[in-house]
Design a protein around this motif. Structure first.
Motif, short mmCIF file in Angstrom:
data_model
loop_
_atom_site.label_atom_id
_atom_site.label_comp_id
_atom_site.label_asym_id
_atom_site.label_seq_id
_atom_site.Cartn_x
_atom_site.Cartn_y
_atom_site.Cartn_z
N THR A 112 0.90 -1.34 0.09
CA THR A 112 0.24 0.10 -0.22
C THR A 112 0.76 1.02 -0.08
O THR A 112 1.63 1.18 0.96
CB THR A 112 -1.34 -0.27 1.19
N LEU A 113 0.84 2.13 -1.46
CA LEU A 113 1.58 3.30 -1.23
C LEU A 113 0.77 4.48 -0.54
O LEU A 113 -1.09 4.86 -0.46
CB LEU A 113 1.57 3.90 -2.53
N GLN A 114 1.18 5.48 0.33
CA GLN A 114 0.50 6.49 0.96
C GLN A 114 0.47 7.58 0.10
O GLN A 114 2.57 7.88 -0.05
CB GLN A 114 1.11 6.15 2.40
N ALA A 115 -0.39 8.60 -0.45
CA ALA A 115 -0.02 9.70 -1.19
C ALA A 115 1.01 10.79 -0.37
O ALA A 115 0.17 11.00 0.98
CB ALA A 115 -0.86 10.25 -1.71
N ARG A 116 1.97 11.68 -0.53
CA ARG A 116 2.49 12.96 0.46
C ARG A 116 2.51 14.06 -0.73
O ARG A 116 2.33 13.94 -1.84
CB ARG A 116 3.12 12.67 0.34
N ASN A 117 2.05 15.29 -0.28
CA ASN A 117 1.74 16.37 -0.64
C ASN A 117 3.21 17.23 -1.64
O ASN A 117 3.96 16.16 -0.63
CB ASN A 117 0.99 17.60 0.14
N GLN A 118 3.61 17.27 -2.54
CA GLN A 118 4.75 18.02 -2.63
C GLN A 118 4.70 19.20 -2.56
O GLN A 118 3.87 20.19 -1.73
CB GLN A 118 4.84 18.18 -4.41
N PRO A 119 6.02 19.51 -1.93
CA PRO A 119 6.41 21.04 -1.51
C PRO A 119 5.80 21.89 -2.47
O PRO A 119 6.23 22.10 -3.37
CB PRO A 119 8.34 21.20 -1.65
N GLY A 120 5.20 23.34 -1.91
CA GLY A 120 4.80 24.29 -2.52
C GLY A 120 3.50 23.81 -3.71
O GLY A 120 2.00 24.54 -3.82
N LYS A 121 2.36 22.49 -3.13
CA LYS A 121 0.86 21.80 -3.83
C LYS A 121 0.63 21.45 -2.41
O LYS A 121 0.61 20.40 -2.42
CB LYS A 121 1.65 21.77 -4.85
N PRO A 122 0.35 22.09 -1.50
CA PRO A 122 -1.10 21.61 -0.29
C PRO A 122 -2.08 21.26 -0.55
O PRO A 122 -2.10 20.05 0.17
CB PRO A 122 -1.46 22.73 0.43
N ASN A 123 -2.11 20.97 -1.86
CA ASN A 123 -4.05 20.53 -1.60
C ASN A 123 -3.28 19.07 -3.09
O ASN A 123 -4.77 19.32 -3.71
CB ASN A 123 -4.75 21.53 -2.15
N ALA A 124 -2.61 19.00 -3.19
CA ALA A 124 -2.40 18.36 -4.06
C ALA A 124 -3.00 17.14 -4.54
O ALA A 124 -3.42 16.21 -5.63
CB ALA A 124 -0.51 17.87 -4.32
N ILE A 125 -3.39 16.38 -3.01
CA ILE A 125 -3.84 15.13 -3.03
C ILE A 125 -5.53 15.01 -2.94
O ILE A 125 -6.12 15.67 -2.34
CB ILE A 125 -3.67 14.83 -1.67
N ASN A 126 -6.00 14.95 -4.53
CA ASN A 126 -7.31 14.90 -4.77
C ASN A 126 -7.75 13.73 -5.58
O ASN A 126 -6.96 13.30 -6.21
CB ASN A 126 -8.28 16.36 -5.58
N GLU A 127 -8.93 13.53 -5.82
CA GLU A 127 -8.94 12.14 -6.79
C GLU A 127 -8.83 12.43 -8.30
O GLU A 127 -7.89 11.38 -8.59
CB GLU A 127 -10.99 12.98 -6.97
N THR A 128 -8.39 13.69 -9.09
CA THR A 128 -7.61 13.20 -9.92
C THR A 128 -6.22 13.00 -10.42
O THR A 128 -6.19 12.22 -10.62
CB THR A 128 -8.13 14.99 -10.67
N ASN A 129 -5.99 13.55 -8.88
CA ASN A 129 -4.52 13.43 -9.60
C ASN A 129 -4.30 12.08 -8.37
O ASN A 129 -3.40 10.92 -8.99
CB ASN A 129 -3.52 14.11 -8.40
N MET A 130 -5.07 11.20 -7.78
CA MET A 130 -4.99 9.62 -7.15
C MET A 130 -5.11 8.66 -8.43
O MET A 130 -4.48 7.69 -8.82
CB MET A 130 -6.22 9.58 -6.19
N LYS A 131 -6.48 9.33 -9.45
CA LYS A 131 -6.86 8.47 -10.75
C LYS A 131 -5.25 8.37 -11.84
O LYS A 131 -4.80 7.82 -12.10
CB LYS A 131 -8.16 8.73 -11.23
N THR A 132 -4.79 10.05 -11.53
CA THR A 132 -3.23 9.79 -12.50
C THR A 132 -2.51 9.07 -12.28
O THR A 132 -1.60 7.99 -13.06
CB THR A 132 -3.44 11.19 -13.12
N ALA A 133 -1.54 9.37 -10.68
CA ALA A 133 -1.09 7.94 -10.19
C ALA A 133 -1.07 7.11 -10.56
O ALA A 133 -0.53 6.01 -11.00
CB ALA A 133 -0.47 8.81 -8.97
N ALA A 134 -2.22 6.20 -10.58
CA ALA A 134 -3.08 4.66 -10.18
C ALA A 134 -2.34 4.09 -11.24
O ALA A 134 -2.25 3.46 -12.36
CB ALA A 134 -3.75 5.01 -9.83
N GLY A 135 -3.21 5.38 -12.46
CA GLY A 135 -3.01 4.67 -14.02
C GLY A 135 -1.76 4.86 -14.47
O GLY A 135 -1.39 4.15 -15.01
N ILE A 136 -0.83 5.70 -13.80
CA ILE A 136 0.79 5.80 -14.45
C ILE A 136 1.03 4.27 -13.67
O ILE A 136 1.86 3.93 -14.42
CB ILE A 136 1.57 7.00 -14.32
N MET A 137 1.06 3.72 -13.25
CA MET A 137 1.34 2.80 -12.48
C MET A 137 0.86 1.46 -12.73
O MET A 137 1.96 0.96 -12.96
CB MET A 137 0.75 2.81 -10.83
#
Length: 597
Positions: free
Chosen positions: A56-81
């Motif tokens: 299980t991978l836990q997402a973390r916000n990147q510096p300067g992007k406090p609101n990066a963890i959202n449904e769109t980014n999670m789906k994009t990351a899962a698709g790339i993986m």
């Protein structure tokens, strides 16, 4: 009318059936031999049948992007993986989101779990940063003289006179950490080589660095513009230790979490050098595509070719043009992947055209891994592994056993029906099914190590469904032959005349099945891809078996008395089929002309 030439093929396409049968037998023997030669005699199983690893991978916000963890980014990351670990899409690794900030990855047994973990967890943040200064990878000693230093600091007044000697000592010190001479006089790792030359700046001697001399103080490289570097960055570079993998990992993580506009310090991949780097000049998102290529002519071996986007190509050309006008080492361009400098080649001129090549020290696997990560782009989030467990195949094994029992019962009923209805023709159908099974099994086994194909429960279901598709093809052909016999024809012409009509029907039916499998494979993810892939593969094999085994076999059997004379157990008995009397040609008499006396 001229007599037909000897050896000419008949209109029905009879040709040489014996030769065709020999060819398909040779193909089967070659596939079976290749299967055993590869060292694997069973197909690679999916996670539901063989077990595997789940993390299980836990997402973390990147510096300067406090609101990066959202449904769109999670789906994009899962698709790339999913694309990274599955490659062609049939290795059956499962990637799915869980909750708002977790992604679960299931890797089947037989897959390199460590490599897959690196593939899915690596953010692949590629950046091209200008080099501000460089020195050896070890931590820069303090001003206190070291007892072990043979060329230690004598006095401040003599420091300037010892520059040349220090440079030589630095070269020797650089050569010590590595067992091969390439650590000091070549670029260990990867370098951009499309008008981007590996200059001597890659070595400590060329960069003007006093190397590891203990007499160097806060500024590790005063002769290379170190006075232009902020004091805080100089201290970071002096304190940075790249001699151990753990230290390099920590330094890479810190550099990867920095903002693109920040100046950072970074270790070289092998730990022999460390760099102070400027802000990102060209981002990894400007890389449009990357591919691993074996370059044999130039002797570079495996390389990674990169194509930039239109905007990225312009930025790359502008930056390389500016760097080319600077002295060493400020004319170096560091290629930084996830905070680690994989190479820092020097620039001799601007590089237009939007293309570059990364080369040097690649194996096929490492080149493909890097190209894979760069091709699929950077993940929008960074991840850490929160949990890792081993998955058993107990449940899948029970389901497989139940499915195989059900499939065996169904196959037995089909055999009973074929024997009862088609009698002797049932032997042709069973032999064709056996050939199809051998081809399917060997190809699935060989596809495991070749493209990572894994057989899961849906894939087994697809193979069972294919039995019905293959049996339908035989039935279509048999019925066309029986229709011709009902019209009063003997078996040999019936076999040839019935083939064209049966062939059209079989091709249309298989095309529809293959089209459905293709669409299903494209639009679905996960285990359903295994079903679609197996269904498409077996549909293609059905065409091969019918054309190259069933049809030639029927042509040969039509010459045997048992089938040609319509034996009651042949399945082709004219009386049983209600055949009409044999067709006879009508005799036409020419009109007689009245002869004159």
């Amino acid at each position: 009318m001229a007599a037909p030439k000897k050896g000419r093929r008949s209109p029905g396409g009879q040709g040489r059936p014996g030769r065709t049968l020999v060819l398909i037998v040779i193909a089967m023997v070659a596939l079976v031999g290749g299967m055993f030669a590869s060292g694997t005699s069973t197909p690679r199983l999916g996670i539901d049948l063989a077990g595997g690893t789940s993390f299980t991978l836990q997402a973390r916000n990147q510096p300067g992007k406090p609101n990066a963890i959202n449904e769109t980014n999670m789906k994009t990351a899962a698709g790339i993986m999913e694309r990274r670990v599955n490659g062609l899409g049939v290795s059956e690794a499962e990637v799915q989101t869980q909750g708002t900030n977790h992604i679960v990855v299931n890797i089947p047994k037989g897959t390199d779990a460590k490599q897959a973990r690196q593939q899915v967890g690596t953010t692949a943040q590629l950046g091209f940063r200008p080099v501000l200064t460089a020195t050896t990878g070890a931590k820069t000693p303090s001003a206190t003289p070291s007892p072990s230093a043979s060329s230690g600091k004598k006095d401040d007044g003599k420091k300037g006179d010892d520059k040349k000697d220090d440079k030589k000592d630095g070269e020797k010190a650089e050569g010590k950490p590595s067992a091969t001479p390439s650590a000091s006089n070549t670029t260990q790792g990867r370098a951009v080589t499309s008008a981007l030359k590996k200059g001597p700046a890659e070595t400590p001697s060329a960069s003007g660095s006093p190397s590891a001399k203990p007499s160097d103080s806060a500024s590790p490289q005063p002769s290379t513009g170190g006075d232009q570097i902020p004091a805080a960055l100089q201290k970071q570079l002096a304190d940075l230790d790249c001699s151990t993998p753990q230290a390099r990992s920590q330094a890479s993580e810190k550099a990867a979490n920095a903002k693109p506009t920040d100046q950072v310090v970074s270790c070289k991949e092998d730990g022999t050098q460390k760099y102070a780097l400027g802000p990102v000049a060209v981002e990894g998102t400007d890389v449009k595509d990357a591919s691993a290529v074996f370059e044999a002519q130039s002797g570079q071996g495996w390389i990674v070719q990169m194509d930039f986007t239109g905007a990225g190509g312009k930025k790359f050309a502008d930056v390389t043009g500016k760097l080319a006008a600077k002295p060493q080492p400020q004319n170096q361009f560091a290629i930084v992947l996830d905070g680690q400098t994989i190479s820092a080649p020097s620039v001799s001129k601007a590089i237009p055209g939007g293309q570059a090549t990364i080369s040097g020290g690649f194996t096929q696997q490492s080149a493909e891994d890097l190209a894979n990560m760069l091709s699929y782009g950077a993940l929008p989030l960074s991840f850490k592994i929160a949990d890792e467990t081993t998955v058993t195949a107990a449940l899948g094994g029970e389901q497989l056993e139940a499915g195989l029992i059900a499939g065996a019962i169904g196959l037995a009923l089909v055999i009973v029906y074929l024997v009862a209805y088609y009698r002797g023709l049932a032997l042709v159908a069973l032999a064709s099914l056996a050939v199809s099974a051998i081809l399917t099994y060997t190809i699935m086994t060989l596809l495991g190590p070749a493209i990572g194909f894994a057989l899961n429960l849906p894939a087994v279901c697809g193979a069972i469904v294919a039995i019905g598709i293959t049996a339908d093809s035989f039935i279509v052909y048999f019925e066309r032959i029986r229709d011709e016999i009902r019209e009063g024809r003997t078996l040999r012409p019936a076999v040839e005349r019935g083939w064209p009509r049966a062939r059209r029907t079989i091709l249309v039916s298989d095309f529809v099945s293959f089209l459905a499998a293709f669409v299903l494979f494209i639009v679905t993810v996960g285990k359903v891809k295994g079903f679609a892939f197996t269904l498409g593969l077996t549909t293609l094999l059905d065409v091969v078996v019918v054309f190259f085994f069933t049809k030639p076999l029927m042509t040969l059997l039509a010459r045997r008395k048992f089938f040609a004379n319509g034996h009651p157990w042949s399945g082709l008995d004219p009386k049983r089929l209600g055949a009409k009397p044999p067709l006879r040609r009508r005799r036409t008499t020419a009109p007689t002309e009245t002869k004159e006396a």
